[in-house]
Scaffold this motif. Structure first.
Motif, short mmCIF file in Angstrom:
data_model
loop_
_atom_site.label_atom_id
_atom_site.label_comp_id
_atom_site.label_asym_id
_atom_site.label_seq_id
_atom_site.Cartn_x
_atom_site.Cartn_y
_atom_site.Cartn_z
N VAL A 43 -1.99 1.34 -25.49
CA VAL A 43 -2.26 0.27 -24.51
C VAL A 43 -3.25 0.76 -23.46
O VAL A 43 -4.22 0.09 -23.11
CB VAL A 43 -0.94 -0.21 -23.85
N ARG A 44 -3.01 1.98 -22.96
CA ARG A 44 -3.90 2.53 -21.93
C ARG A 44 -5.32 2.66 -22.48
O ARG A 44 -6.29 2.43 -21.78
CB ARG A 44 -3.38 3.88 -21.41
N ARG A 45 -5.40 3.02 -23.75
CA ARG A 45 -6.73 3.14 -24.39
C ARG A 45 -7.43 1.78 -24.41
O ARG A 45 -8.61 1.68 -24.14
CB ARG A 45 -6.54 3.69 -25.80
N ILE B 128 13.66 3.20 -10.40
CA ILE B 128 13.62 3.42 -11.85
C ILE B 128 12.17 3.36 -12.33
O ILE B 128 11.71 4.21 -13.11
CB ILE B 128 14.48 2.36 -12.59
N ARG B 129 11.44 2.36 -11.85
CA ARG B 129 10.04 2.20 -12.29
C ARG B 129 9.17 3.38 -11.83
O ARG B 129 8.36 3.89 -12.59
CB ARG B 129 9.49 0.86 -11.78
N ASP B 130 9.36 3.81 -10.57
CA ASP B 130 8.59 4.97 -10.09
C ASP B 130 8.89 6.22 -10.91
O ASP B 130 7.99 6.99 -11.23
CB ASP B 130 8.91 5.26 -8.62
N TYR C 62 -1.92 -4.37 -16.62
CA TYR C 62 -0.69 -4.00 -17.32
C TYR C 62 0.33 -5.14 -17.25
O TYR C 62 1.08 -5.40 -18.20
CB TYR C 62 -0.11 -2.69 -16.76
N ARG C 63 0.34 -5.83 -16.11
CA ARG C 63 1.24 -6.97 -15.97
C ARG C 63 0.84 -8.10 -16.93
O ARG C 63 1.69 -8.78 -17.50
CB ARG C 63 1.25 -7.46 -14.52
N LEU C 64 -0.47 -8.30 -17.13
CA LEU C 64 -0.93 -9.34 -18.07
C LEU C 64 -0.55 -8.98 -19.51
O LEU C 64 -0.18 -9.85 -20.29
CB LEU C 64 -2.45 -9.52 -17.96
N ALA D 290 9.92 6.34 -13.98
CA ALA D 290 9.29 6.19 -15.31
C ALA D 290 7.79 6.45 -15.20
O ALA D 290 7.20 7.14 -16.04
CB ALA D 290 9.56 4.79 -15.85
N ASP D 291 7.16 5.91 -14.14
CA ASP D 291 5.70 6.09 -13.98
C ASP D 291 5.34 7.56 -13.70
O ASP D 291 4.31 8.05 -14.15
CB ASP D 291 5.18 5.19 -12.84
N ARG D 292 6.21 8.23 -12.95
CA ARG D 292 5.92 9.64 -12.61
C ARG D 292 6.16 10.58 -13.79
O ARG D 292 5.47 11.58 -13.93
CB ARG D 292 6.85 10.11 -11.48
N ASN D 293 7.13 10.24 -14.60
CA ASN D 293 7.55 11.19 -15.64
C ASN D 293 6.97 10.95 -17.01
O ASN D 293 7.22 11.72 -17.93
CB ASN D 293 9.08 11.20 -15.73
N ARG D 294 6.18 9.89 -17.18
CA ARG D 294 5.62 9.66 -18.51
C ARG D 294 4.56 10.72 -18.80
O ARG D 294 3.87 11.19 -17.87
CB ARG D 294 5.04 8.25 -18.61
N PRO D 295 4.40 11.10 -20.05
CA PRO D 295 3.44 12.17 -20.35
C PRO D 295 1.98 11.76 -20.18
O PRO D 295 1.13 12.58 -19.86
CB PRO D 295 3.75 12.52 -21.81
N GLY E 71 2.04 -1.09 -0.84
CA GLY E 71 1.01 -1.76 -0.05
C GLY E 71 -0.40 -1.44 -0.50
O GLY E 71 -1.38 -1.84 0.14
N LYS E 72 -0.54 -0.76 -1.62
CA LYS E 72 -1.89 -0.35 -2.07
C LYS E 72 -2.78 -1.53 -2.43
O LYS E 72 -3.98 -1.50 -2.21
CB LYS E 72 -1.81 0.65 -3.24
N GLY E 73 -2.15 -2.59 -2.98
CA GLY E 73 -2.94 -3.76 -3.38
C GLY E 73 -3.56 -4.44 -2.16
O GLY E 73 -4.75 -4.76 -2.15
O1 CDP Z 1 2.75 -4.09 -7.49
P1 CDP Z 1 3.44 -2.84 -7.95
O2 CDP Z 1 3.06 -1.64 -7.14
O3 CDP Z 1 4.93 -3.00 -8.06
O4 CDP Z 1 2.97 -2.56 -9.45
P2 CDP Z 1 1.56 -2.73 -10.13
O5 CDP Z 1 0.53 -1.94 -9.39
O6 CDP Z 1 1.26 -4.17 -10.35
O7 CDP Z 1 1.80 -2.01 -11.55
C1 CDP Z 1 2.80 -2.46 -12.45
C2 CDP Z 1 3.07 -1.33 -13.43
O8 CDP Z 1 1.88 -1.11 -14.20
C3 CDP Z 1 3.39 0.02 -12.81
O9 CDP Z 1 4.78 0.22 -12.60
C4 CDP Z 1 2.84 1.02 -13.83
O10 CDP Z 1 3.77 1.33 -14.82
C5 CDP Z 1 1.69 0.27 -14.48
N1 CDP Z 1 0.37 0.73 -14.04
C6 CDP Z 1 -0.14 1.88 -14.61
O11 CDP Z 1 0.51 2.52 -15.43
N2 CDP Z 1 -1.40 2.30 -14.31
C7 CDP Z 1 -2.14 1.65 -13.42
N3 CDP Z 1 -3.38 2.08 -13.15
C8 CDP Z 1 -1.62 0.50 -12.78
C9 CDP Z 1 -0.35 0.07 -13.10
#
Ligand code: CDP
Length: 224
Positions: A94-96, A170-172, A39-41, A174-179, A16-18
């Motif tokens: 990509v992040r860069r 799975i996505r959380d 990142y989605r784009l 991956a997001d939590r454990n990436r370096p 719900g952060k968005g």
């Molecule tokens: O909407 P939802 O919370 O599912 O995801 P999102 O905020 O649109 O982000 C999609 C993906 O982009 C996430 O699972 C992260 O891997 C990545 N992301 C990130 O690495 N860093 C951010 N600042 C925002 C998103």
């Protein structure tokens, strides 16, 4: 005039952060950046080019070509794009590529706004470590999966709710454990659990946590 007011909103997938970030931006008249959309784009660009989201060359090429104006395009909201977004987001290069755009948004919010609300995973920790106010949003996985399932359904994407839950987990992970730039609560971020809160209650709770800091920063800005 001092630096813009920045509200950093990080959190788990579909927490719900968005929605909260959008409401906060509207409340204060600030600009809003959904960093996840960037990142989605990138992910969409890779998919459209028949590339591989975990291959750096493909992802960087897509990152250089994104048009942030397309951030509201509903096509990026699908679960397929979300999965690929998490893959491209784990790549340092990509992040860069996306770093300067986000930093610039915080330093000079569009249309002369006095502040910016940016939501994502690493806003409090990497993009805006000096943010005025920081929020970390979370909710129980089952609650988040149900909300995302409803969202997907509204887009005409029919999924098994158990599959949506498995994918979020799975996505959380991956997001939590990436370096690089992992998802984590910054030490100075306030925690908001929206599991048992509707949108209005979650927004009221967010305001209760942040408003004093935002008001103080705005007052300081107006003084000097
Ligand atoms: O909407 P939802 O919370 O599912 O995801 P999102 O905020 O649109 O982000 C999609 C993906 O982009 C996430 O699972 C992260 O891997 C990545 N992301 C990130 O690495 N860093 C951010 N600042 C925002 C998103």
């Amino acid at each position: 005039m001092s630096a813009p007011v920045v509200i950093a909103v990080d959190g788990t997938a579909a927490c719900g952060k968005g929605t909260l970030a959008r409401l906060l931006a509207r409340h204060y008249g600030f600009a809003h950046l959904d960093s996840g959309a960037l990142y989605r784009l990138v992910a969409l660009g890779v998919i459209e080019a028949n590339g591989d989201p975990s291959t750096e060359a493909d992802a960087v090429k897509a990152a250089r070509a994104i048009d942030p104006a397309r951030a509201t395009d509903p096509i990026i909201r699908s679960d397929v794009v979300g999965r690929a977004a998490s893959q491209v987001a784990a790549l340092v290069a990509v992040r860069r590529e996306l770093f300067d755009y986000q930093r610039e948004f915080a330093a000079r919010p569009p249309r002369g706004a006095e502040g910016a609300v940016i939501d994502g995973r690493d806003i409090s920790t990497v993009i805006a470590p000096d943010a005025t106010a920081k929020l970390f949003v979370d909710a129980r996985p089952e609650v988040r999966a149900h909300r995302r399932w409803l969202e997907l359904q509204a887009m005409g994407i029919v999924r098994d709710e158990a599959d949506v839950l498995a994918e979020l987990n799975i996505r959380d992970a991956a997001d939590r454990n990436r370096p690089i730039s992992p998802l984590k609560q910054a030490v100075d971020a306030a925690l908001l659990d929206t599991s048992d809160l509707g949108i209005d209650a979650a927004f009221a709770a967010a305001l209760a946590l942040l408003d004093h800091k935002v008001k103080a920063a705005l007052a300081a800005r107006h003084r000097g």
